[in-house]
Write a protein that holds these residues in place. Sequence first.
Motif, PDB file in Angstrom:
ATOM      1  N   GLU A   1     -27.598   3.435   4.262  1.00 11.54           N
ATOM      2  CA  GLU A   1     -27.924   2.329   5.158  1.00 11.54           C
ATOM      3  C   GLU A   1     -26.669   1.560   5.554  1.00 11.54           C
ATOM      4  OE1 GLU A   1     -30.817  -0.122   3.344  1.00 11.54           O
ATOM      5  OE2 GLU A   1     -32.393   1.410   3.349  1.00 11.54           O
ATOM      6  N   TRP A   2     -25.804   1.325   4.590  1.00  6.40           N
ATOM      7  CA  TRP A   2     -24.562   0.610   4.890  1.00  6.40           C
ATOM      8  C   TRP A   2     -23.669   1.432   5.817  1.00  6.40           C
ATOM      9  CZ3 TRP A   2     -22.614  -2.158  -0.221  1.00  6.40           C
ATOM     10  CH2 TRP A   2     -23.539  -3.178  -0.540  1.00  6.40           C
ATOM     11  N   ARG A   3     -23.632   2.738   5.632  1.00  7.10           N
ATOM     12  CA  ARG A   3     -22.809   3.574   6.513  1.00  7.10           C
ATOM     13  C   ARG A   3     -23.346   3.563   7.940  1.00  7.10           C
ATOM     14  NH1 ARG A   3     -21.546   8.678   2.409  1.00  7.10           N
ATOM     15  NH2 ARG A   3     -20.404   7.419   0.868  1.00  7.10           N
ATOM     16  N   ALA A   4     -24.666   3.559   8.070  1.00  7.24           N
ATOM     17  CA  ALA A   4     -25.253   3.448   9.410  1.00  7.24           C
ATOM     18  C   ALA A   4     -24.958   2.080  10.020  1.00  7.24           C
ATOM     19  CB  ALA A   4     -26.756   3.682   9.330  1.00  7.24           C
ATOM     20  N   THR A   5     -25.005   1.038   9.180  1.00 10.08           N
ATOM     21  CA  THR A   5     -24.671  -0.313   9.654  1.00 10.08           C
ATOM     22  C   THR A   5     -23.228  -0.383  10.120  1.00 10.08           C
ATOM     23  OG1 THR A   5     -26.282  -1.291   8.136  1.00 10.08           O
ATOM     24  CG2 THR A   5     -24.560  -2.738   8.982  1.00 10.08           C
ATOM     25  N   ARG A   6     -22.334   0.287   9.396  1.00  7.81           N
ATOM     26  CA  ARG A   6     -20.916   0.279   9.781  1.00  7.81           C
ATOM     27  C   ARG A   6     -20.739   0.894  11.168  1.00  7.81           C
ATOM     28  NH1 ARG A   6     -19.222   2.632   5.754  1.00  7.81           N
ATOM     29  NH2 ARG A   6     -18.438   0.811   4.636  1.00  7.81           N
ATOM     30  N   GLU A   7     -21.368   2.024  11.413  1.00  3.71           N
ATOM     31  CA  GLU A   7     -21.241   2.664  12.715  1.00  3.71           C
ATOM     32  C   GLU A   7     -21.836   1.793  13.826  1.00  3.71           C
ATOM     33  OE1 GLU A   7     -19.603   5.433  13.665  1.00  3.71           O
ATOM     34  OE2 GLU A   7     -18.830   5.347  11.605  1.00  3.71           O
ATOM     35  N   ALA A   8     -22.972   1.160  13.530  1.00  2.00           N
ATOM     36  CA  ALA A   8     -23.600   0.298  14.540  1.00  2.00           C
ATOM     37  C   ALA A   8     -22.707  -0.900  14.857  1.00  2.00           C
ATOM     38  CB  ALA A   8     -24.966  -0.174  14.036  1.00  2.00           C
ATOM     39  N   PHE A   9     -22.126  -1.515  13.825  1.00  4.95           N
ATOM     40  CA  PHE A   9     -21.242  -2.668  14.024  1.00  4.95           C
ATOM     41  C   PHE A   9     -19.983  -2.250  14.790  1.00  4.95           C
ATOM     42  CE2 PHE A   9     -18.953  -6.397  11.721  1.00  4.95           C
ATOM     43  CZ  PHE A   9     -19.123  -7.175  12.847  1.00  4.95           C
ATOM     44  N   LYS A  10     -19.447  -1.093  14.454  1.00  3.13           N
ATOM     45  CA  LYS A  10     -18.255  -0.586  15.132  1.00  3.13           C
ATOM     46  C   LYS A  10     -18.528  -0.366  16.615  1.00  3.13           C
ATOM     47  CE  LYS A  10     -15.138   3.427  14.990  1.00  3.13           C
ATOM     48  NZ  LYS A  10     -14.808   4.668  14.257  1.00  3.13           N
ATOM     49  N   ASN A  11     -19.667   0.254  16.934  1.00  6.56           N
ATOM     50  CA  ASN A  11     -20.019   0.489  18.336  1.00  6.56           C
ATOM     51  C   ASN A  11     -20.285  -0.823  19.076  1.00  6.56           C
ATOM     52  OD1 ASN A  11     -19.817   3.257  17.899  1.00  6.56           O
ATOM     53  ND2 ASN A  11     -21.984   3.452  17.364  1.00  6.56           N
ATOM     54  N   GLU A  12     -20.882  -1.779  18.352  1.00  2.99           N
ATOM     55  CA  GLU A  12     -21.180  -3.075  18.976  1.00  2.99           C
ATOM     56  C   GLU A  12     -19.905  -3.831  19.327  1.00  2.99           C
ATOM     57  OE1 GLU A  12     -23.302  -7.318  17.754  1.00  2.99           O
ATOM     58  OE2 GLU A  12     -23.725  -5.513  16.601  1.00  2.99           O
ATOM     59  N   LEU A  13     -18.924  -3.804  18.427  1.00  6.41           N
ATOM     60  CA  LEU A  13     -17.672  -4.518  18.692  1.00  6.41           C
ATOM     61  C   LEU A  13     -16.877  -3.862  19.818  1.00  6.41           C
ATOM     62  CD1 LEU A  13     -16.411  -5.307  15.066  1.00  6.41           C
ATOM     63  CD2 LEU A  13     -17.274  -6.929  16.741  1.00  6.41           C
ATOM     64  N   GLY A  14     -16.951  -2.538  19.922  1.00 11.98           N
ATOM     65  CA  GLY A  14     -16.158  -1.843  20.930  1.00 11.98           C
ATOM     66  C   GLY A  14     -16.817  -1.769  22.289  1.00 11.98           C
ATOM     67  N   ALA A  15     -18.129  -1.983  22.351  1.00  4.26           N
ATOM     68  CA  ALA A  15     -18.847  -1.869  23.626  1.00  4.26           C
ATOM     69  C   ALA A  15     -18.772  -3.180  24.404  1.00  4.26           C
ATOM     70  CB  ALA A  15     -20.300  -1.489  23.353  1.00  4.26           C
ATOM     71  N   PRO A  16     -18.893  -3.117  25.722  1.00  2.78           N
ATOM     72  CA  PRO A  16     -18.848  -4.351  26.539  1.00  2.78           C
ATOM     73  C   PRO A  16     -20.173  -5.095  26.518  1.00  2.78           C
ATOM     74  CG  PRO A  16     -19.050  -2.434  27.953  1.00  2.78           C
ATOM     75  CD  PRO A  16     -18.930  -1.898  26.566  1.00  2.78           C
ATOM     76  N   LEU A  17     -20.548  -5.584  25.343  1.00  2.00           N
ATOM     77  CA  LEU A  17     -21.833  -6.259  25.183  1.00  2.00           C
ATOM     78  C   LEU A  17     -21.727  -7.771  25.309  1.00  2.00           C
ATOM     79  CD1 LEU A  17     -23.293  -4.224  22.171  1.00  2.00           C
ATOM     80  CD2 LEU A  17     -23.690  -3.873  24.608  1.00  2.00           C
ATOM     81  N   TYR A  18     -20.531  -8.316  25.166  1.00  3.35           N
ATOM     82  CA  TYR A  18     -20.346  -9.758  25.156  1.00  3.35           C
ATOM     83  C   TYR A  18     -19.836 -10.200  26.530  1.00  3.35           C
ATOM     84  CZ  TYR A  18     -20.426  -8.524  20.237  1.00  3.35           C
ATOM     85  OH  TYR A  18     -20.769  -7.995  19.013  1.00  3.35           O
ATOM     86  N   ASN A  19     -20.738 -10.655  27.388  1.00  4.10           N
ATOM     87  CA  ASN A  19     -20.411 -11.051  28.764  1.00  4.10           C
ATOM     88  C   ASN A  19     -19.741  -9.913  29.532  1.00  4.10           C
ATOM     89  OD1 ASN A  19     -21.415 -13.651  28.376  1.00  4.10           O
ATOM     90  ND2 ASN A  19     -19.463 -14.370  27.540  1.00  4.10           N
ATOM     91  N   GLY A  20     -20.179  -8.687  29.257  1.00  4.27           N
ATOM     92  CA  GLY A  20     -19.633  -7.537  29.958  1.00  4.27           C
ATOM     93  C   GLY A  20     -18.257  -7.116  29.497  1.00  4.27           C
ATOM     94  N   GLU A  21     -17.781  -7.641  28.351  1.00  2.00           N
ATOM     95  CA  GLU A  21     -16.453  -7.305  27.841  1.00  2.00           C
ATOM     96  C   GLU A  21     -16.541  -7.034  26.349  1.00  2.00           C
ATOM     97  OE1 GLU A  21     -14.157 -10.739  28.735  1.00  2.00           O
ATOM     98  OE2 GLU A  21     -13.616 -10.069  30.750  1.00  2.00           O
ATOM     99  N   PRO A  22     -15.628  -6.227  25.807  1.00  2.00           N
ATOM    100  CA  PRO A  22     -15.578  -6.071  24.345  1.00  2.00           C
ATOM    101  C   PRO A  22     -15.211  -7.391  23.669  1.00  2.00           C
ATOM    102  CG  PRO A  22     -14.352  -4.320  25.455  1.00  2.00           C
ATOM    103  CD  PRO A  22     -14.689  -5.336  26.492  1.00  2.00           C
TER     104      PRO A  22
END
Length: 820
Positions: free
Chosen positions: A217-238
Amino acid sequence: MQAEDLEVPLLNNLNDNGGRLRSKGKDVFKEQQKESENSMESPNLEFEYGDTDTLTVELSELYSYTEEPEFALNRDYFEEDFKSHARGRRWIDVSAEERRAYVMRLLDALEVTDRDKRLKVSRAILYLAQGVFDECDAEADVLRWSRRNVFLLYDMGIFTALLELLSMEIDNNQACSSALRKPAISLADSTELRVLLSIMYLMVETVRVQTDDDNPEWRATREAFKNELGAPLYNGEPFALLLFSMVTKFCSMNAPHFPMKKVLLLLWKTILFTLGGFEELQEMKMRGRERLNLPPLPEDSIKVVRAMRAASPPASAMELIEQQQQQKRGRRSRRPLVKQDSLDTYNERDPFKNDDVRDEEEDPEDGDGGMEGEVDPLDRDVIIQPPPPPLRPPAERVNFPKGLPWAPKVREKDIEHFLENSRNKFIGFTLGNDTETLVGLPRPIHESVKTLKQHKYVSIAEVQMKREEELQQCPLSLGEEEVDETPAEMLYLGMLPNLSQYVIALLKLLLAAAPTSKAKTDSINILADVLPEEMPITVLQSMKLGIDVNRHKEIIVKAISALLLLLLKHLKLNHVYQFEIVSQHLVFANCIPLILKFFNQNIMSYISAKNSICVLDFPHCAVHEMPELTAESLEAGDNNQFCWRNLFSCINLLRILNKLTKWKHSRTMMLVVFKSAPILKRALKVKQAMMQLYVLKLLKIQTKYLGRQWRKSNMKTMSAIYQKVRHRLNDDWAYGNDIDARPWDFQAEECALRESIEKFNSRRYDKNRNGHLAPVDNCLQSVLGQRVDLPDDFHYSYEMWLEREVFSQPIEWEGLLVEP
């Protein structure tokens, strides 16, 4: 901000130590002579280079020593709020469901409008992220509970809520104007920001570090957090772009209360997490070569560097002058003088001299030439040795390596140049870029070409540049390029509009934190998050604050150097022109003289600095009883042989300098013009193989321009370059042939590179570029039937628009009949 803002402070003091040795009297000479005699040989530094230091150290460097009283404050706010929820039980005793329910309650409380209440809730969350240290007996327990709590906080959505609060604090104009009016800014001006950034840093760093006992579960959380930080989710920007905007806002003096150390640490760890570290880079490089059908790398550079051993440092100028004087007085020992072998990496008997910065200023490359014919400053390091045993041959005293550490490389361009010269010599004409036809050339040339082709290395960058050239020439036949949406690509796309501002801001911070920088009234204040509200009144408090300030600056240098190096390496792998534009912005902002200025100090003192107080480091200070601090204990420091972060920063800066100057003739000449050779030679005193390797690389590329006298006087350094640095088979680095044929035209080279970069950016990112190539619709009914989006208020002024644009404009119908 302009690049010229950095020019004046950067170019000062590059040679401010020159000539000091000659101006000193005999007493100073004797004192330095005594120090040289008493100095012990420098031991090899047991330093292992990596992405970061240990997790405990990385967490402790987040906090300044002046923030220590806030640990108890966080605990008190948490216990006060948790008491009503848990009915007297401790956090570690309640069930997982109760913990989740309490975190959800904290998440709801973050939405209140009262700033003070919000701050108390944030401090309670920070205490959870810090590992509920008051309920733990050992540091390992604190780290274990911190890890469990951080994953729980992320699962409950705390990070997203903190991000909204951070955006509010960044846009808080009242706090910015209040800080601008204050004559002195302290910790109290950035309390909310520091708490928010601390929680986010603890979450990013803890989730980033992978351990063996992590559950799926933690390893899946790590990948999800990594993708979230790198994706343009915050006002269209990383997320990293928000932190970059904080850096530029701080450096433009619009928000002087921003805690820059925490911002830079969080920015560095975010990019490290989303893009990957050095080992991930190596794997990505191997996959990239495989995808382009290129042969695999000849060796793993990380393993080769780790297996290297450090060479003995060059002799100091004091030692050489002492030898000169002994020769002039005729004081020679009756025992034979044995010349130290130039390849003394494996025969390390050269005494280490921890001399001052000014010792190297008497080097022969300064044009003195007084030592010529008497002492060879680096090669003729004459030391007195007992006679060797008669039965043992002299050659056995050195264990020569079986082979060189690196496989030689040859570029396609080098083979073409070699064949062009050979054809001009033996045939009288050339065949352009043809490297296959060898008709008319003698047999030795055939063998040479065969050897060169065996070691030919094609880099990913060369393939990318060739592909870009084809796309520029044939935009229609080759069609649109498919660009992978990698984290590096998305980060570059977000940074591109304000890239120069980001680079200049980072270099301004690096300049302000450099130990060689002098305090100036117009420089930015990077100590806003370390200075207390009340200045120290005792000697002990002043010493503690002085250590804290120096430590604070060292951590800023560490974060910026690692951040810039990561950006350069990842962007070069993603596309070479993305790397080139960042490099050019760095060069135009005077990054090269800034790094040289950084190394123009007693580098051994910087690497062995003891600006830390172990008992105040987190989590030690939160678990153990605080001993009484004395001036003696502060002066003694820790027992470490060297300071990990300072050595890490030095290596990073050297690697950045290598990346900026590699294969760039004009930038290499900048190293020569700024007289970098004596500065870099002093860095060889640090007996660490990786640092010496990058210093030798920088010396190698400029050796041919330093003159025959410099090469003759520095044969020991030349030998070290030959032994440690990768060979290019037809590179005349040690001889300097035909260097007059290459004029130094900095502007022309950089302009040509800039033109290629702008073409790349225009083709890849300018969506309106191909508008003139789009098909034209000639059907009147189709054109009139297209829907045109008009503003909402257009119908109010429609009649006025008709009168102005249609009815009042005379139409000359006869003009249609006139031939153009």
